[in-house]
Design a protein around this motif. Structure first.
Motif, PDB file in Angstrom:
ATOM      1  N   LEU A  45     -21.557  26.677  16.331  1.00  0.00           N
ATOM      2  CA  LEU A  45     -21.853  25.828  15.187  1.00  0.00           C
ATOM      3  C   LEU A  45     -20.677  25.470  14.300  1.00  0.00           C
ATOM      4  CD1 LEU A  45     -25.197  27.522  14.525  1.00  0.00           C
ATOM      5  CD2 LEU A  45     -24.876  25.118  14.978  1.00  0.00           C
ATOM      6  N   ASP A  46     -19.598  26.248  14.281  1.00  0.00           N
ATOM      7  CA  ASP A  46     -18.439  25.791  13.522  1.00  0.00           C
ATOM      8  C   ASP A  46     -17.167  26.059  14.315  1.00  0.00           C
ATOM      9  OD1 ASP A  46     -18.123  28.431  13.302  1.00  0.00           O
ATOM     10  OD2 ASP A  46     -18.066  28.539  11.137  1.00  0.00           O
ATOM     11  N   VAL A  47     -16.046  25.584  13.749  1.00  0.00           N
ATOM     12  CA  VAL A  47     -14.794  25.600  14.511  1.00  0.00           C
ATOM     13  C   VAL A  47     -14.438  27.013  14.956  1.00  0.00           C
ATOM     14  CG1 VAL A  47     -12.382  24.987  14.445  1.00  0.00           C
ATOM     15  CG2 VAL A  47     -14.001  23.690  13.146  1.00  0.00           C
ATOM     16  N   TYR A  48     -14.643  27.978  14.056  1.00  0.00           N
ATOM     17  CA  TYR A  48     -14.156  29.335  14.328  1.00  0.00           C
ATOM     18  C   TYR A  48     -14.958  29.971  15.447  1.00  0.00           C
ATOM     19  CZ  TYR A  48     -12.389  27.839   9.954  1.00  0.00           C
ATOM     20  OH  TYR A  48     -11.800  27.066   8.991  1.00  0.00           O
ATOM     21  N   ASN A  49     -16.287  29.746  15.430  1.00  0.00           N
ATOM     22  CA  ASN A  49     -17.100  30.288  16.531  1.00  0.00           C
ATOM     23  C   ASN A  49     -16.742  29.628  17.848  1.00  0.00           C
ATOM     24  OD1 ASN A  49     -18.609  32.188  15.177  1.00  0.00           O
ATOM     25  ND2 ASN A  49     -19.962  30.629  14.353  1.00  0.00           N
ATOM     26  N   ARG A  50     -16.524  28.308  17.793  1.00  0.00           N
ATOM     27  CA  ARG A  50     -16.151  27.602  19.025  1.00  0.00           C
ATOM     28  C   ARG A  50     -14.825  28.107  19.556  1.00  0.00           C
ATOM     29  NH1 ARG A  50     -17.688  22.234  16.125  1.00  0.00           N
ATOM     30  NH2 ARG A  50     -19.926  22.345  16.413  1.00  0.00           N
ATOM     31  N   LEU A  51     -13.908  28.378  18.636  1.00  0.00           N
ATOM     32  CA  LEU A  51     -12.606  28.882  19.048  1.00  0.00           C
ATOM     33  C   LEU A  51     -12.768  30.234  19.715  1.00  0.00           C
ATOM     34  CD1 LEU A  51      -9.934  27.593  18.697  1.00  0.00           C
ATOM     35  CD2 LEU A  51      -9.656  28.725  16.575  1.00  0.00           C
ATOM     36  N   GLN A  52     -13.698  31.048  19.182  1.00  0.00           N
ATOM     37  CA  GLN A  52     -14.001  32.345  19.775  1.00  0.00           C
ATOM     38  C   GLN A  52     -14.400  32.186  21.235  1.00  0.00           C
ATOM     39  OE1 GLN A  52     -13.962  34.947  17.707  1.00  0.00           O
ATOM     40  NE2 GLN A  52     -15.604  36.355  18.103  1.00  0.00           N
ATOM     41  N   ALA A  53     -15.389  31.304  21.462  1.00  0.00           N
ATOM     42  CA  ALA A  53     -15.843  31.102  22.844  1.00  0.00           C
ATOM     43  C   ALA A  53     -14.738  30.488  23.671  1.00  0.00           C
ATOM     44  CB  ALA A  53     -17.077  30.215  22.858  1.00  0.00           C
ATOM     45  N   GLY A  54     -14.043  29.499  23.080  1.00  0.00           N
ATOM     46  CA  GLY A  54     -13.073  28.740  23.850  1.00  0.00           C
ATOM     47  C   GLY A  54     -11.825  29.523  24.175  1.00  0.00           C
ATOM     48  N   THR A  55     -11.590  30.642  23.482  1.00  0.00           N
ATOM     49  CA  THR A  55     -10.414  31.427  23.826  1.00  0.00           C
ATOM     50  C   THR A  55     -10.765  32.668  24.630  1.00  0.00           C
ATOM     51  OG1 THR A  55      -9.386  30.663  21.838  1.00  0.00           O
ATOM     52  CG2 THR A  55      -8.383  32.482  22.920  1.00  0.00           C
ATOM     53  N   ARG A 102      -6.827  26.990   6.460  1.00  0.00           N
ATOM     54  CA  ARG A 102      -6.040  26.587   5.299  1.00  0.00           C
ATOM     55  C   ARG A 102      -6.295  25.141   4.915  1.00  0.00           C
ATOM     56  NH1 ARG A 102      -0.013  28.424   5.415  1.00  0.00           N
ATOM     57  NH2 ARG A 102      -0.315  28.118   3.198  1.00  0.00           N
ATOM     58  N   ASN A 103      -6.815  24.346   5.850  1.00  0.00           N
ATOM     59  CA  ASN A 103      -7.155  22.975   5.507  1.00  0.00           C
ATOM     60  C   ASN A 103      -8.520  22.865   4.862  1.00  0.00           C
ATOM     61  OD1 ASN A 103      -5.822  20.261   6.138  1.00  0.00           O
ATOM     62  ND2 ASN A 103      -4.927  21.688   7.580  1.00  0.00           N
ATOM     63  N   GLY A 104      -9.230  23.994   4.726  1.00  0.00           N
ATOM     64  CA  GLY A 104     -10.508  23.941   4.046  1.00  0.00           C
ATOM     65  C   GLY A 104     -11.651  23.445   4.893  1.00  0.00           C
ATOM     66  N   ILE A 105     -11.578  23.640   6.199  1.00  0.00           N
ATOM     67  CA  ILE A 105     -12.725  23.293   7.036  1.00  0.00           C
ATOM     68  C   ILE A 105     -13.763  24.391   6.872  1.00  0.00           C
ATOM     69  CG2 ILE A 105     -13.461  23.040   9.415  1.00  0.00           C
ATOM     70  CD1 ILE A 105     -10.916  21.583   9.913  1.00  0.00           C
ATOM     71  N   PRO A 106     -14.987  24.043   6.471  1.00  0.00           N
ATOM     72  CA  PRO A 106     -15.938  25.073   6.038  1.00  0.00           C
ATOM     73  C   PRO A 106     -16.440  25.930   7.192  1.00  0.00           C
ATOM     74  CG  PRO A 106     -16.997  22.953   6.167  1.00  0.00           C
ATOM     75  CD  PRO A 106     -15.565  22.700   6.440  1.00  0.00           C
ATOM     76  N   LEU A 107     -16.798  27.177   6.849  1.00  0.00           N
ATOM     77  CA  LEU A 107     -17.511  28.018   7.798  1.00  0.00           C
ATOM     78  C   LEU A 107     -18.965  27.546   7.862  1.00  0.00           C
ATOM     79  CD1 LEU A 107     -15.060  29.878   6.947  1.00  0.00           C
ATOM     80  CD2 LEU A 107     -16.540  31.778   7.453  1.00  0.00           C
ATOM     81  N   TRP A 108     -19.640  27.967   8.912  1.00  0.00           N
ATOM     82  CA  TRP A 108     -21.062  27.645   9.023  1.00  0.00           C
ATOM     83  C   TRP A 108     -21.798  28.284   7.858  1.00  0.00           C
ATOM     84  CZ3 TRP A 108     -24.949  31.100  11.624  1.00  0.00           C
ATOM     85  CH2 TRP A 108     -26.205  30.489  11.705  1.00  0.00           C
ATOM     86  N   GLU A 109     -22.812  27.589   7.297  1.00  0.00           N
ATOM     87  CA  GLU A 109     -23.400  28.092   6.046  1.00  0.00           C
ATOM     88  C   GLU A 109     -24.107  29.428   6.213  1.00  0.00           C
ATOM     89  OE1 GLU A 109     -26.105  24.693   7.539  1.00  0.00           O
ATOM     90  OE2 GLU A 109     -23.991  25.069   7.309  1.00  0.00           O
ATOM     91  N   GLY A 110     -24.438  29.819   7.433  1.00  0.00           N
ATOM     92  CA  GLY A 110     -25.086  31.109   7.630  1.00  0.00           C
ATOM     93  C   GLY A 110     -24.116  32.270   7.811  1.00  0.00           C
ATOM     94  N   SER A 111     -22.790  32.014   7.710  1.00  0.00           N
ATOM     95  CA  SER A 111     -21.831  33.093   7.913  1.00  0.00           C
ATOM     96  C   SER A 111     -21.967  34.108   6.792  1.00  0.00           C
ATOM     97  CB  SER A 111     -20.411  32.541   7.920  1.00  0.00           C
ATOM     98  OG  SER A 111     -20.328  31.468   8.802  1.00  0.00           O
ATOM     99  N   VAL A 112     -21.808  35.395   7.144  1.00  0.00           N
ATOM    100  CA  VAL A 112     -22.015  36.418   6.135  1.00  0.00           C
ATOM    101  C   VAL A 112     -20.707  37.063   5.703  1.00  0.00           C
ATOM    102  CG1 VAL A 112     -24.386  36.953   6.725  1.00  0.00           C
ATOM    103  CG2 VAL A 112     -22.548  38.038   7.979  1.00  0.00           C
ATOM    104  N   VAL A 113     -19.644  36.957   6.500  1.00  0.00           N
ATOM    105  CA  VAL A 113     -18.425  37.658   6.120  1.00  0.00           C
ATOM    106  C   VAL A 113     -17.245  36.699   6.240  1.00  0.00           C
ATOM    107  CG1 VAL A 113     -18.105  38.588   8.423  1.00  0.00           C
ATOM    108  CG2 VAL A 113     -17.064  39.735   6.513  1.00  0.00           C
ATOM    109  N   ASP A 114     -16.332  36.753   5.279  1.00  0.00           N
ATOM    110  CA  ASP A 114     -15.162  35.881   5.270  1.00  0.00           C
ATOM    111  C   ASP A 114     -13.979  36.715   4.796  1.00  0.00           C
ATOM    112  OD1 ASP A 114     -13.348  33.918   5.146  1.00  0.00           O
ATOM    113  OD2 ASP A 114     -14.290  32.796   3.530  1.00  0.00           O
ATOM    114  N   ARG A 115     -13.455  37.534   5.685  1.00  0.00           N
ATOM    115  CA  ARG A 115     -12.393  38.454   5.284  1.00  0.00           C
ATOM    116  C   ARG A 115     -11.098  37.719   4.978  1.00  0.00           C
ATOM    117  NH1 ARG A 115     -12.740  43.753   6.620  1.00  0.00           N
ATOM    118  NH2 ARG A 115     -10.892  43.920   5.342  1.00  0.00           N
ATOM    119  N   CYS A 116     -10.912  36.539   5.554  1.00  0.00           N
ATOM    120  CA  CYS A 116      -9.634  35.860   5.419  1.00  0.00           C
ATOM    121  C   CYS A 116      -9.365  35.476   3.977  1.00  0.00           C
ATOM    122  CB  CYS A 116      -9.619  34.630   6.326  1.00  0.00           C
ATOM    123  SG  CYS A 116      -7.993  34.002   6.703  1.00  0.00           S
ATOM    124  N   ARG A 117     -10.460  35.315   3.168  1.00  0.00           N
ATOM    125  CA  ARG A 117     -10.279  34.863   1.797  1.00  0.00           C
ATOM    126  C   ARG A 117      -9.479  35.868   0.972  1.00  0.00           C
ATOM    127  NH1 ARG A 117     -15.866  33.330  -0.277  1.00  0.00           N
ATOM    128  NH2 ARG A 117     -16.031  35.553   0.070  1.00  0.00           N
TER     129      ARG A 117
END
Lengths: 78, 228, 83, 114
Positions: free
Chosen positions: D27-37, D86-101
């Motif tokens: 559903l968002d870039v980070y999850n896709r990157l997870q699968a795609g890598t 860093r470009n501010g692309i949002p996480l999926w709204e159901g994400s519960v943890v955002d350690r990078c912040r």
């Protein structure tokens, strides 16, 4: 046969997208996809020399040079 | 309106191509020259890779022309973009630790791989142009990973000039020894060994270094160019 | 027969990744799609080399394995204002 | 040896398919990157080593290809994830943890055009 049809459709779609997209960065990514599928095609046709040239030029150099050119000019097309 | 004209022009070209290609049967060789090259190439040149045999032996003069075209393109980029600090003095944000270390670690391996490609050009697919592009990509990786990296310009120009001179010199030696330009005057050796096929490996090393230096110069000029 | 299964899996993977590259709402989504396609294509090239039974074809896959990430790195550095 | 190699190829291609599915469905870039890598790296590595087992003479070059994939894929994925965060692309709204912040490394960049 069906795989080749799939590749042709993918390459055509990516090429048309590279022409039509207004966000030039996305257009560069589409051009990279065209280069990738084209290299796969040369490979399927058993021309590894040409496939290797397409891979070496298309994978890194053209994308990077386009990206640098976008940085020097502007990202969005009017 | 412009899009419509472009669409009409494109469809005209497509119809013309389709009409022209309609009568040619697909997948048959229409020319005797290809069959002739396939039959004679390995015996004539000593290189098992027929493409290499054609590019660097039968058509070596055309290859010299290609290298010259690339040289003038690089020259054009160098004239358009002046040689200054990256980003025109604007401070660049640094890459992260992983990218920096990864670029530094992978750089020698990519250089080695480019060298492998053009040294083995007469045995495996690939050759001078492909190896040169790989070497230029290694320098591009350094530029991407380490902001503020500057390629030394003087050795680059020296490599370009020296390799160009070497190419022409080999051609003239061939003219003196065998009677025509770029004659394959060295012994052919045994097929499938690294030191075989006469001058072909030497020419491909020369082409690889030249193309690598030229493309790296293009990248360096593009990144280091001023912003005005 | 078993090759048909392998190639079907890989073709489905390539089609799905390319679909994400076409749909992706943002540019990083498209880059992720193309990056996944590159990795799957490397595997496809190695499999095809095995299928054609020509060892020298592995060199093309090697070129993609070595250089495939530089394009992605370039776009990422652009997004970070680092180029 | 040959059967073992074909089993490895089967596992690898299945993972490649799952990676493609993950890239398409998540559903968002980070999850896709997870699968795609992760998924495609494991799939490609397994496939390539499997081909090396099917043809034992190719093993060396297969290992070189696999090692390069293992080395290069994480670098590009990391750079892309950091750049998009860093470009501010949002996480999926159901994400519960955002350690990078919590880290200064992930500070937002100014908008395009400064």
């Amino acid at each position: 046969m069906i795989y080749i049809a799939l590749l042709v459709v993918g390459m055509l779609g990516a090429g048309i997208a590279a022409c039509l997209l207004r966000d030039l960065l996305a257009a560069v990514v589409a051009a990279a996809a065209v280069s990738l599928i084209l290299s796969g095609f040369f490979y399927l046709l058993q021309a590894p020399d040409v496939a290797m040239a397409e891979a070496a030029i298309g994978a890194g150099l053209t994308t990077a040079i386009f990206v640098i050119a976008i940085r020097k000019t502007g990202r969005h097309e009017e | 309106m412009r899009a419509f004209i472009g669409f009409v022009a494109l469809s005209l070209i497509a119809v013309g191509l389709a009409l022209a290609l309609y009568h040619i049967p697909f997948g048959q060789d229409r020319m005797d020259v290809a069959r002739d090259y396939l039959a004679r190439s390995v015996r004539d040149t000593g290189a098992p890779n027929v493409v290499t045999g054609i590019v660097v032996n039968y058509r070596a003069l055309d290859t010299l022309g290609e290298v010259t075209v690339l040289f003038s393109a690089s020259l054009g980029v160098g004239m358009l973009m002046t040689w200054r600090s990256p980003g025109g003095g604007r401070p660049l944000p640094g890459a992260s630790l992983i990218v920096r270390r990864g670029a530094g670690f992978l750089f020698p391996f990519i250089l080695l791989f480019g060298g492998y490609i053009f040294v083995h050009g007469h045995l495996t697919p690939g050759g001078g142009f492909q190896g040169g592009a790989v070497i230029a990509s290694a320098f591009l990786l350094l530029y991407l990973g380490i902001p503020g990296y500057l390629l030394a310009r003087r050795p680059l120009a020296a490599i370009e000039s020296l390799t160009g001179i070497t190419f022409v010199a080999i051609g003239i030696i061939g003219l003196a020894v065998g009677g025509y330009f770029l004659n394959n005057f060295l012994p052919k050796g045994s097929v499938f060994s690294l030191f075989s096929a006469g001058v072909i490996p030497i020419l491909y090393m020369v082409i690889g270094l030249k193309v690598g230096a030229e493309l790296a110069g293009v990248v360096a000029n593009m990144i280091g160019g001023g912003e005005e | 027969m078993i090759w048909l299964v392998f190639f079907s899996f890989i073709a489905a993977g390539i089609a799905l990744s390319l679909a994400r590259a076409g749909l992706g709402p943002t540019t990083p989504d498209r880059v992720v799609g193309v990056d996944g396609t590159v990795t799957i294509t490397i595997a496809l090239m190695v499999l095809l080399a095995s299928f054609f039974d020509r060892q020298i074809y592995l060199d093309v896959a090697l070129v993609y394995a070595v250089l495939g990430f530089i394009g992605v790195l370039a776009v990422a550095r652009y997004l970070e204002r680092g180029v | 040896m040959r059967v073992f190699g074909e089993v490895l190829i089967g596992i690898g291609t299945a993972f490649l398919f799952l990676g493609g599915l993950g890239i398409f469905r998540l559903l968002d870039v980070y999850n896709r990157l997870q699968a795609g890598t992760k998924c495609t790296t494991l799939g490609a590595f397994s496939t390539i080593i499997g081909v090396g087992f099917v043809h034992p003479a190719w093993m060396l070059k297969a290992i070189v290809i696999g090692v390069f994939i293992l080395l290069t894929n994480p670098i590009s994925a990391h750079a892309l994830a950091r750049a998009s965060y860093r470009n501010g692309i949002p996480l999926w709204e159901g994400s519960v943890v955002d350690r990078c912040r919590e880290f200064e490394e992930c500070s937002r960049l100014p908008k395009e055009g400064e």
